[in-house]
Design a protein around this motif. Structure first.
Motif, mmCIF file in Angstrom:
data_model
loop_
_atom_site.group_PDB
_atom_site.id
_atom_site.type_symbol
_atom_site.label_atom_id
_atom_site.label_comp_id
_atom_site.label_asym_id
_atom_site.label_seq_id
_atom_site.Cartn_x
_atom_site.Cartn_y
_atom_site.Cartn_z
ATOM 1 N N THR A 4 0.805 -1.229 0.000
ATOM 2 C CA THR A 4 0.000 0.000 0.000
ATOM 3 C C THR A 4 0.835 1.275 0.000
ATOM 4 N N VAL A 5 2.076 1.220 0.501
ATOM 5 C CA VAL A 5 2.885 2.447 0.516
ATOM 6 C C VAL A 5 3.639 2.680 -0.794
ATOM 7 N N ILE A 6 3.775 1.656 -1.618
ATOM 8 C CA ILE A 6 4.543 1.790 -2.857
ATOM 9 C C ILE A 6 4.034 2.920 -3.755
ATOM 10 N N PRO A 7 2.724 3.062 -4.014
ATOM 11 C CA PRO A 7 2.285 4.157 -4.905
ATOM 12 C C PRO A 7 2.664 5.553 -4.415
ATOM 13 N N LYS A 8 2.603 5.783 -3.122
ATOM 14 C CA LYS A 8 2.977 7.101 -2.591
ATOM 15 C C LYS A 8 4.472 7.341 -2.752
ATOM 16 N N ILE A 9 5.271 6.305 -2.498
ATOM 17 C CA ILE A 9 6.717 6.424 -2.673
ATOM 18 C C ILE A 9 7.042 6.718 -4.134
ATOM 19 N N GLU A 10 6.361 6.029 -5.047
ATOM 20 C CA GLU A 10 6.567 6.285 -6.481
ATOM 21 C C GLU A 10 6.218 7.730 -6.836
ATOM 22 N N ALA A 11 5.139 8.248 -6.268
ATOM 23 C CA ALA A 11 4.729 9.634 -6.540
ATOM 24 C C ALA A 11 5.764 10.618 -6.006
ATOM 25 N N HIS A 12 6.271 10.372 -4.794
ATOM 26 C CA HIS A 12 7.307 11.242 -4.230
ATOM 27 C C HIS A 12 8.550 11.227 -5.121
#
Length: 197
Positions: A174-182
C-alpha cells in the motif's frame, strides 16, 4: 559479505570523483558521504530488508523517520515553494505510513520492532542537509530524496515479493504508490533545479 565490501568501495570511489567534480556550493565531503550512503542503502534494502520481517520493519520505520526529519529541514531552509510542497506531502505521507506500519507490526504475529532512532548513515545525511548552504540546499535535499525513495522502493517491492508475513506485505504494497509519486516529483524538481544552476 565480500561482494558488499567491494560494491561499497566502488560506490565510494565513484562518489568521490563525482563530488570532486561538482561545484554546486556543497562541501565535496558531504556530497561524497551522500553518494556512499545512497549505494549502501540500496545494497542493504535489497540484500537484508527484502525477506526478513524484522529487518524490513526496522528499515521501513527508519526510512519514514528520516523522511519526516528531512522534510522538516526542507520546510525550514528551502525558499522554493515547490520543494516545500513536496516536503509537506512527504512529511504527511511518511507520518501516516509510520503509524500504519506500527499497526501492521502489532497484528503481524511475528516478533518485530520498529526503529526508535536513526542509524549513523541517515544521521549523516541529515547533518549534510542541515549544513548545506542556501544556494545548494534544494539540490542536496532533492538528491537525497531521489536516493532515499529509490531505496524505499527496493525495500518495499522486494519485501512484497519475498515475505510470508501477510500484514507486513500488505503494508509494503500500500505504501509503494505514494513512494513512487514522491520519487517522480523529486526527480522532476531536481531536473528543474539542475537546469537553473
Amino acid at each position: 559479505m565480500r561482494k558488499l565490501l567491494i560494491l561499497t568501495g566502488l560506490v565510494a570511489s565513484s562518489a568521490l570523483l563525482v563530488a570532486c567534480s561538482n561545484d554546486d556550493g556543497r562541501n565535496a565531503v558531504d556530497q561524497t558521504q551522500d553518494k556512499v550512503a545512497e549505494g549502501v542503502g540500496q545494497v542493504s534494502a535489497s540484500a537484508w530488508g527484502s525477506n526478513n520481517p524484522e529487518t524490513y520493519a526496522m528499515s521501513a520505520s527508519m526510512g519514514d523517520m528520516y523522511e519526516i526529519r528531512s522534510a522538516d529541514l526542507a520546510l525550514q531552509h528551502s525558499s522554493n515553494d515547490k520543494v516545500k510542497e513536496l516536503a509537506r506531502m512527504i512529511k504527511a505521507d511518511h507520518t501516516a505510513a509510520s503509524e500504519q506500519l506500527k499497526t501492521a507490526v502489532g497484528s503481524a504475529g511475528v516478533r518485530v520492532a520498529t526503529a526508535n532512532e536513526l542509524d549513523e548513515r541517515r544521521k549523516g545525511m541529515l547533518d549534510n542537509l542541515a549544513g548545506a548552504d542556501k544556494a545548494g540546499f534544494d539540490k542536496a535535499y532533492l538528491e537525497q530524496q531521489v536516493a532515499a525513495h529509490e531505496e524505499a522502493l527496493t525495500l518495499h517491492r522486494g519485501f512484497t515479493e519475498n515475505t510470508d508475513a501477510p500484514e507486513l506485505r500488505e503494508h509494503a504494497r500500500t505504501v509503494i504508490p505514494k513512494i513512487e509519486a514522491h520519487l517522480k516529483t523529486a526527480r522532476e524538481l531536481l531536473a528543474n533545479v539542475q537546469s537553473t544552476n
